[in-house]
Every structure is written in structure tokens, then in C-alpha cells.
Design a protein around this motif. Structure first.
Motif, PDB file in Angstrom:
ATOM      1  N   SER A   1      60.919  46.197  -1.001  1.00 46.54           N
ATOM      2  CA  SER A   1      59.680  45.436  -0.801  1.00 46.54           C
ATOM      3  C   SER A   1      58.709  46.264   0.018  1.00 46.54           C
ATOM      4  O   SER A   1      59.080  46.805   1.060  1.00 46.54           O
ATOM      5  N   PHE A   2      57.492  46.347  -0.465  1.00 48.77           N
ATOM      6  CA  PHE A   2      56.462  47.133   0.217  1.00 48.77           C
ATOM      7  C   PHE A   2      55.288  46.215   0.493  1.00 48.77           C
ATOM      8  O   PHE A   2      54.588  45.804  -0.419  1.00 48.77           O
ATOM      9  N   MET A   3      55.075  45.862   1.765  1.00 45.96           N
ATOM     10  CA  MET A   3      53.967  44.971   2.114  1.00 45.96           C
ATOM     11  C   MET A   3      52.887  45.772   2.827  1.00 45.96           C
ATOM     12  O   MET A   3      53.182  46.760   3.505  1.00 45.96           O
ATOM     13  N   ALA A   4      51.661  45.319   2.691  1.00 50.25           N
ATOM     14  CA  ALA A   4      50.557  45.979   3.376  1.00 50.25           C
ATOM     15  C   ALA A   4      49.513  44.939   3.741  1.00 50.25           C
ATOM     16  O   ALA A   4      49.362  43.924   3.062  1.00 50.25           O
ATOM     17  N   LEU A   5      48.793  45.213   4.841  1.00 49.27           N
ATOM     18  CA  LEU A   5      47.638  44.386   5.196  1.00 49.27           C
ATOM     19  C   LEU A   5      46.418  45.031   4.579  1.00 49.27           C
ATOM     20  O   LEU A   5      46.275  46.254   4.615  1.00 49.27           O
ATOM     21  N   THR A   6      45.531  44.221   4.017  1.00 49.11           N
ATOM     22  CA  THR A   6      44.274  44.786   3.534  1.00 49.11           C
ATOM     23  C   THR A   6      43.129  43.806   3.722  1.00 49.11           C
ATOM     24  O   THR A   6      43.319  42.592   3.650  1.00 49.11           O
ATOM     25  N   ASP A   7      41.941  44.381   4.005  1.00 48.36           N
ATOM     26  CA  ASP A   7      40.733  43.553   4.067  1.00 48.36           C
ATOM     27  C   ASP A   7      39.813  43.894   2.892  1.00 48.36           C
ATOM     28  O   ASP A   7      38.640  43.566   2.890  1.00 48.36           O
ATOM     29  N   GLY A   8      40.377  44.603   1.914  1.00 45.96           N
ATOM     30  CA  GLY A   8      39.599  44.985   0.742  1.00 45.96           C
ATOM     31  C   GLY A   8      39.053  46.405   0.838  1.00 45.96           C
ATOM     32  O   GLY A   8      38.791  47.033  -0.181  1.00 45.96           O
ATOM     33  N   ASP A   9      38.910  46.917   2.076  1.00 44.21           N
ATOM     34  CA  ASP A   9      38.434  48.292   2.258  1.00 44.21           C
ATOM     35  C   ASP A   9      39.528  49.189   2.820  1.00 44.21           C
ATOM     36  O   ASP A   9      39.732  50.298   2.358  1.00 44.21           O
ATOM     37  N   THR A  10      40.204  48.679   3.843  1.00 47.02           N
ATOM     38  CA  THR A  10      41.272  49.438   4.497  1.00 47.02           C
ATOM     39  C   THR A  10      42.600  48.820   4.100  1.00 47.02           C
ATOM     40  O   THR A  10      42.685  47.603   3.927  1.00 47.02           O
ATOM     41  N   ILE A  11      43.606  49.679   3.970  1.00 48.01           N
ATOM     42  CA  ILE A  11      44.932  49.124   3.676  1.00 48.01           C
ATOM     43  C   ILE A  11      45.939  49.775   4.609  1.00 48.01           C
ATOM     44  O   ILE A  11      45.954  50.998   4.769  1.00 48.01           O
ATOM     45  N   ILE A  12      46.728  48.962   5.311  1.00 43.90           N
ATOM     46  CA  ILE A  12      47.711  49.474   6.264  1.00 43.90           C
ATOM     47  C   ILE A  12      49.101  49.012   5.843  1.00 43.90           C
ATOM     48  O   ILE A  12      49.374  47.815   5.829  1.00 43.90           O
TER      49      ILE A  12
ATOM     50  N   LEU B   1      52.918  47.973   5.972  1.00 46.66           N
ATOM     51  CA  LEU B   1      53.844  47.443   6.977  1.00 46.66           C
ATOM     52  C   LEU B   1      55.182  48.157   6.810  1.00 46.66           C
ATOM     53  O   LEU B   1      55.372  48.904   5.847  1.00 46.66           O
ATOM     54  N   ALA B   2      56.109  47.928   7.735  1.00 48.98           N
ATOM     55  CA  ALA B   2      57.430  48.546   7.630  1.00 48.98           C
ATOM     56  C   ALA B   2      58.083  48.105   6.319  1.00 48.98           C
ATOM     57  O   ALA B   2      57.899  46.979   5.871  1.00 48.98           O
ATOM     58  N   THR B   3      58.862  49.007   5.726  1.00 46.38           N
ATOM     59  CA  THR B   3      59.512  48.686   4.447  1.00 46.38           C
ATOM     60  C   THR B   3      60.730  47.789   4.685  1.00 46.38           C
ATOM     61  O   THR B   3      61.241  47.689   5.799  1.00 46.38           O
ATOM     62  N   SER B   4      61.168  47.145   3.623  1.00 40.88           N
ATOM     63  CA  SER B   4      62.319  46.252   3.745  1.00 40.88           C
ATOM     64  C   SER B   4      63.017  46.103   2.402  1.00 40.88           C
ATOM     65  O   SER B   4      62.483  46.513   1.365  1.00 40.88           O
TER      66      SER B   4
ATOM     67  N   GLN C   1      60.993  38.300   8.310  1.00 40.05           N
ATOM     68  CA  GLN C   1      61.757  38.080   9.545  1.00 40.05           C
ATOM     69  C   GLN C   1      62.196  39.418  10.166  1.00 40.05           C
ATOM     70  O   GLN C   1      61.849  39.691  11.317  1.00 40.05           O
ATOM     71  N   PRO C   2      62.912  40.292   9.436  1.00 39.14           N
ATOM     72  CA  PRO C   2      63.252  41.583  10.055  1.00 39.14           C
ATOM     73  C   PRO C   2      62.031  42.477  10.281  1.00 39.14           C
ATOM     74  O   PRO C   2      62.007  43.253  11.247  1.00 39.14           O
ATOM     75  N   VAL C   3      61.031  42.386   9.425  1.00 45.37           N
ATOM     76  CA  VAL C   3      59.854  43.253   9.592  1.00 45.37           C
ATOM     77  C   VAL C   3      59.122  42.900  10.891  1.00 45.37           C
ATOM     78  O   VAL C   3      58.792  43.779  11.691  1.00 45.37           O
ATOM     79  N   LEU C   4      58.890  41.611  11.130  1.00 45.86           N
ATOM     80  CA  LEU C   4      58.147  41.244  12.341  1.00 45.86           C
ATOM     81  C   LEU C   4      58.961  41.480  13.619  1.00 45.86           C
ATOM     82  O   LEU C   4      58.388  41.709  14.682  1.00 45.86           O
TER      83      LEU C   4
ATOM     84  N   ASN D   1      45.246  49.614  14.806  1.00 43.96           N
ATOM     85  CA  ASN D   1      46.399  50.507  14.655  1.00 43.96           C
ATOM     86  C   ASN D   1      47.652  49.661  14.711  1.00 43.96           C
ATOM     87  O   ASN D   1      47.731  48.736  15.518  1.00 43.96           O
ATOM     88  N   ILE D   2      48.619  49.986  13.868  1.00 47.87           N
ATOM     89  CA  ILE D   2      49.843  49.193  13.894  1.00 47.87           C
ATOM     90  C   ILE D   2      51.020  50.093  14.220  1.00 47.87           C
ATOM     91  O   ILE D   2      51.190  51.150  13.606  1.00 47.87           O
ATOM     92  N   SER D   3      51.816  49.689  15.219  1.00 45.02           N
ATOM     93  CA  SER D   3      52.968  50.524  15.563  1.00 45.02           C
ATOM     94  C   SER D   3      54.260  49.705  15.472  1.00 45.02           C
ATOM     95  O   SER D   3      54.254  48.478  15.602  1.00 45.02           O
ATOM     96  N   TRP D   4      55.336  50.431  15.252  1.00 47.22           N
ATOM     97  CA  TRP D   4      56.646  49.814  14.985  1.00 47.22           C
ATOM     98  C   TRP D   4      57.687  50.307  15.957  1.00 47.22           C
ATOM     99  O   TRP D   4      57.627  51.443  16.417  1.00 47.22           O
TER     100      TRP D   4
END
Ligand code: ADP
Ligand code: MG
Length: 423
Positions: free
Chosen positions: A194-205, A207-210, A294-297, A320-323
Motif C-alpha cells: 500500500s502506497f499512500m500520499a498526501l496531496t493538495d493537487g499541486d504538491t504530493i508527499i 507517507l510511510a509504506t505498508s 494504524q501502523p503508519v500513524l 515537512n513530514i518525518s518518520w
């Protein structure tokens, strides 16, 4: 700030848990929530798809940010309704949610913008679909177009199984209108992630893979479920593969959304099949995965509220997102009978003993309160989620915690994350 989270499963408990740790968040409501969520948020008795009532509530309470968990309200246009009223909301509007709500829309979109996905054809006529199945041969995959609660996809190992699936969807109309169009597609062999990402339509970040575990029994046996466990990160997605996903899936997706005038703000989730290191998109979801969230957050270091608010406001480039370097494992405990009809109302014991643990959080999925007891009320009941120095350590922590929990008929897989450990 006041936040409203919509939904009442393990995903929503994880969202509420992480949001509650933000210094910006003063108060969280959850509709409808569950017993676990009610310990950290105020649960309100409104169903997740009652858009009118949710809108009234958000207006009346001056909610600063609404976060939508499940797909149904998104495809029904909850984001459109909130935006019309000038309310801040995290999630795509109905046009963007079609990426999940219609598999035909998603496949055609992928074809238009060259995203890697299995070869396919769409049918509205049973006879034409049958002819195509005969031409292609088994194994082959049959999918109902619309939302079918995870039951509308058939991996047919033989010609007969494929015909049975077509009949079920197109003749018996087992999924109603969701099956008025059918996709017949090539069967891919590989490992899913599973590959999740945050996007606002311009930027895409990203998230950690799962990786999820769909089947009910160990070694991926038995029927499909909503998901029996997950871990993060997913070693099958190496750094190189993640780069390929961004280049060949996420960036073209963003470009396509722009080209079609779709204003997508929220999470985009790509269900991938990794075949010899190369990613193919099986499907898109327009919301956080459950149980993957659940594990990603558990591993998210950054402030989730800031990231979600920035996403909703189109300011994701400022974030910026850090893990955490640690790994996490979530083991789902389900009720007897699940994924078919299951028992309810069983008293759950042992949860108090885990409250003070640093490396374990028990997220509730299907629980409610009855006479001061926490009782089961759903098919998936709990998501026991642990963190550890690596996946093996996280797994041990999760199963140690499970040993302390009990309810009649509880079931869980013993092999969650073994695939990653064996790598
Ligand atoms: N083309 C394919 N080849 C092999 N397996 C597939 C294919 N498409 C779907 N699957 C399997 O079926 C599952 C469900 O399919 P998906 O498209 O994710 O639908 P949904 O989650 O809506 O039920 C996937 O997780 C995967 O295991
Ligand atoms: Mg899926």
C-alpha cells in the motif's frame, strides 16, 4: 482548534489518537466513533454517511477542520457540500473520489495518462464479457465497477470460476448497480503493498509504506476481509521502487487530475502489485487504508493536524513530514464468524492492563459500551498496534499485548508481518 473526524473504525481511532497529540487541537468530535475513541474524543451519534446532519453539526459547533475517514461519504459528495458552506474539510470532492468509486473511471484514467496497470477491458454486456474471458483464458480477474465493500473482485483460477463471477455480478446483480459495468483484467503475480500520499493537487508527499493482510487465516488462506493486520514500512517497496512509484504513478496521476480539472485534496492510496520490482496499480482509494493507517500513524513523527490543515488549504508545499526509524505492526482481532455474519456483544477484558504501555496502542474498530463494559460490536474488533526497533521486535510487542486481551470467540492471525521478516 476544533476537529470533527467522520467514521468509527480502527482507522478513525488512529486518526483521532494522532490528532489529539497536536498542541493546536483543543477538542475532537467523532461521528459516530466507538468505545476506544470515546476515551479521547467526544463521540456523537451521527452516521458517517448522513451528510446533512454532519454539515449542521459542523456549522453549529464551528468546526475548524473536518476529516473524512471512509469512502462512502466522499463518493456521495460530502466535501462538495462542506466547501459550498465555506467549511474546511480534508478529503477529495466527489469528482476526485471517482478514482475509488468507479473502477472503470480509475482504469480509463490510468490508460489516458500512461500509469502502469494490468491490461483490461470494460463490459456492460454479459455475452461480450464471456467471449473475452474465453479469448484470454484463466487465470483472469473480474471486477464490479462500483463500491462493493471489498467483495466485488474475483481472482478466477479457472474458466468456470470466471464465468461464475460474471454471472454473479451481471446476471444475479449481487452488487446491484455497482455491477452494471464489469472489468475483466489480466491477473498479475507479485507482492502487494500500500502506497499512500498526501496531496493538495499541486504538491504530493508520500507517507510511510505498508502492507495489509487481506485473508482471514494464516498463510493467506480463507476468504478476503477488510484487512487482518498490517505493518510499516513494507520492505518490498525499496527506495528505488518508491522513486519509480512517484515517477510513474503519483506524478502522472497529479498531472491527469489537473488536466481534467479535478481539485484533489486529501489522501490518495494506491494499492500496488510489485512484480519483479516494478509497481503496477491494482486500484486507487481516496482515503486512508484500514488497517494500514494504524501502523503508519504510529510511526509518524510530525504533527498530523498541521499536515491535514495545510492539505485542505492547498499549502502542502510548506509542510515537512518525518518518520520514526522504528517499525510497527498492527494485528487485527476479529469476532467469531467474521467475515460472514459474526457475534456481537461479547465483553472484552484486559484492555486496562495495556493503557500505560509506551510501545503499544490498542485501536478500537468494532466496540461499544454496555453497562460500563467494553463489548464487541463489529466484525473487526481491535487493532493491536505496536512499535519496535525492527519489524520482528514490533511483532513480538504486538503479540505480547494480545496475550493480555480476551473476549469469547476472538480470532487473529499469528503470522502478521512474517513475509517482511523472511525477506
Ligand atoms: N489484476 C490483478 N491481478 C491479481 N490480483 C488482483 C488484481 N486485481 C486485484 N487483485 C487482488 O484482489 C484484491 C482486491 O482488488 P482491489 O482492486 O484492490 O479491489 P477492492 O479493494 O475494491 O476489493 C487485491 O488486493 C488483490 O489481492
Ligand atoms: Mg483493495
Amino acid at each position: 482548534m476544533k476537529v470533527l473526524v467522520i467514521g468509527g473504525g480502527g482507522r478513525e481511532h488512529a486518526l483521532v489518537w494522532k490528532l489529539s497529540r497536536s498542541p493546536r487541537v483543543d477538542k475532537i468530535f467523532c461521528a459516530p466513533g466507538n468505545a476506544g475513541i470515546s476515551e479521547i474524543a467526544e463521540c456523537i451519534d451521527i452516521k458517517a454517511d448522513d451528510i446533512g446532519a454532519l454539515l449542521n453539526f459542523a456549522r453549529y459547533e464551528w468546526i475548524d477542520l473536518t476529516v473524512v475517514g471512509p469512502e462512502a461519504p466522499l463518493t456521495m459528495g460530502i466535501v462538495d457540500a462542506f466547501k459550498r458552506e465555506g467549511l474546511r474539510i480534508f478529503g477529495p470532492d466527489a469528482s476526485g473520489a471517482r478514482l475509488e468509486g468507479s473502477k472503470v473511471f480509475a482504469k480509463d484514467f490510468m490508460l489516458r495518462y500512461g500509469l502502469p496497470t494490468a491490461e483490461y477491458k470494460t463490459f456492460t454486456s454479459y455475452l461480450h464479457a464471456e467471449e473475452y474471458v474465453r479469448l484470454k483464458g484463466a487465470p483472469i480477474v473480474i471486477k464490479a465497477d462500483g463500491l462493493a465493500a471489498g467483495k466485488g473482485v474475483f481472482i478466477a483460477e479457472s474458466h468456470d470460476e470466471a464465468i461464475d463471477a460474471l454471472k454473479k455480478i451481471m446476471k444475479e446483480k449481487a452488487f446491484g448497480d455497482a455491477g452494471s459495468r464489469v472489468i475483466v483484467e489480466q491477473c498479475l503475480r507479485g507482492e502487494e503493498a500500500s502506497f499512500m500520499a498526501l496531496t493538495d493537487g499541486d504538491t504530493i508527499i508520500p507517507l510511510a509504506t505498508s502492507q495489509d493482510h487481506k485473508r482471514i487465516f494464516d498463510n493467506d488462506k480463507g476468504p478476503n476481509t477488510g484487512g487482518m493486520g498490517a505493518y510499516s514500512p513494507a520492505p518490498v517497496i525499496t527506495h528505488e521502487t518508491a522513486d519509480v512509484v512517484m515517477k510513474t504513478v503519483m506524478n502522472p496521476l497529479l498531472k491527469g487530475l489537473k488536466r481534467e480539472g479535478i481539485d484533489y485534496k486529501g489522501v490518495i492510496y494506491a494499492g500496488l502489485m510489485i512484480c519483479d520490482g516494478k509497481p503496477y496499480v491494482l486500484e486507487f482509494n481516496c482515503r486512508f487504508g484500514d488497517p494500514e493507517t494504524q501502523p503508519v500513524l504510529m510511526r509518524l513523527e510530525s504533527d498530523l493536524f498541521d499536515a491535514m490543515k495545510a492539505t485542505a488549504e492547498g499549502r502542502l508545499k510548506d509542510i515537512n513530514i518525518s518518520w520514526k526509524d522504528e517499525a510497527s505492526v498492527c494485528v487485527v482481532i476479529s469476532a467469531k464468524g467474521y467475515p460472514d455474519s459474526y457475534e456481537k456483544g461479547k465483553v472484552i477484558t484486559g484492555l486496562d492492563t495495556l493503557k500505560d504501555e509506551d510501545n503499544v496502542v490498542v485501536f478500537h474498530a468494532g466496540t461499544s459500551i454496555n453497562n460500563d463494559n467494553i463489548v464487541t460490536s463489529g466484525g473487526r474488533v481491535l487493532g493491536v498496534t505496536a512499535i519496535g526497533k525492527d519489524i520482528k521486535d514490533a511483532k513480538e510487542n504486538a503479540y505480547k499485548a494480545i496475550d493480555k486481551i480476551h473476549f469469547d470467540g476472538m480470532h487473529y492471525r499469528k503470522d502478521i508481518s512474517d513475509k517482511a521478516i523472511k525477506r
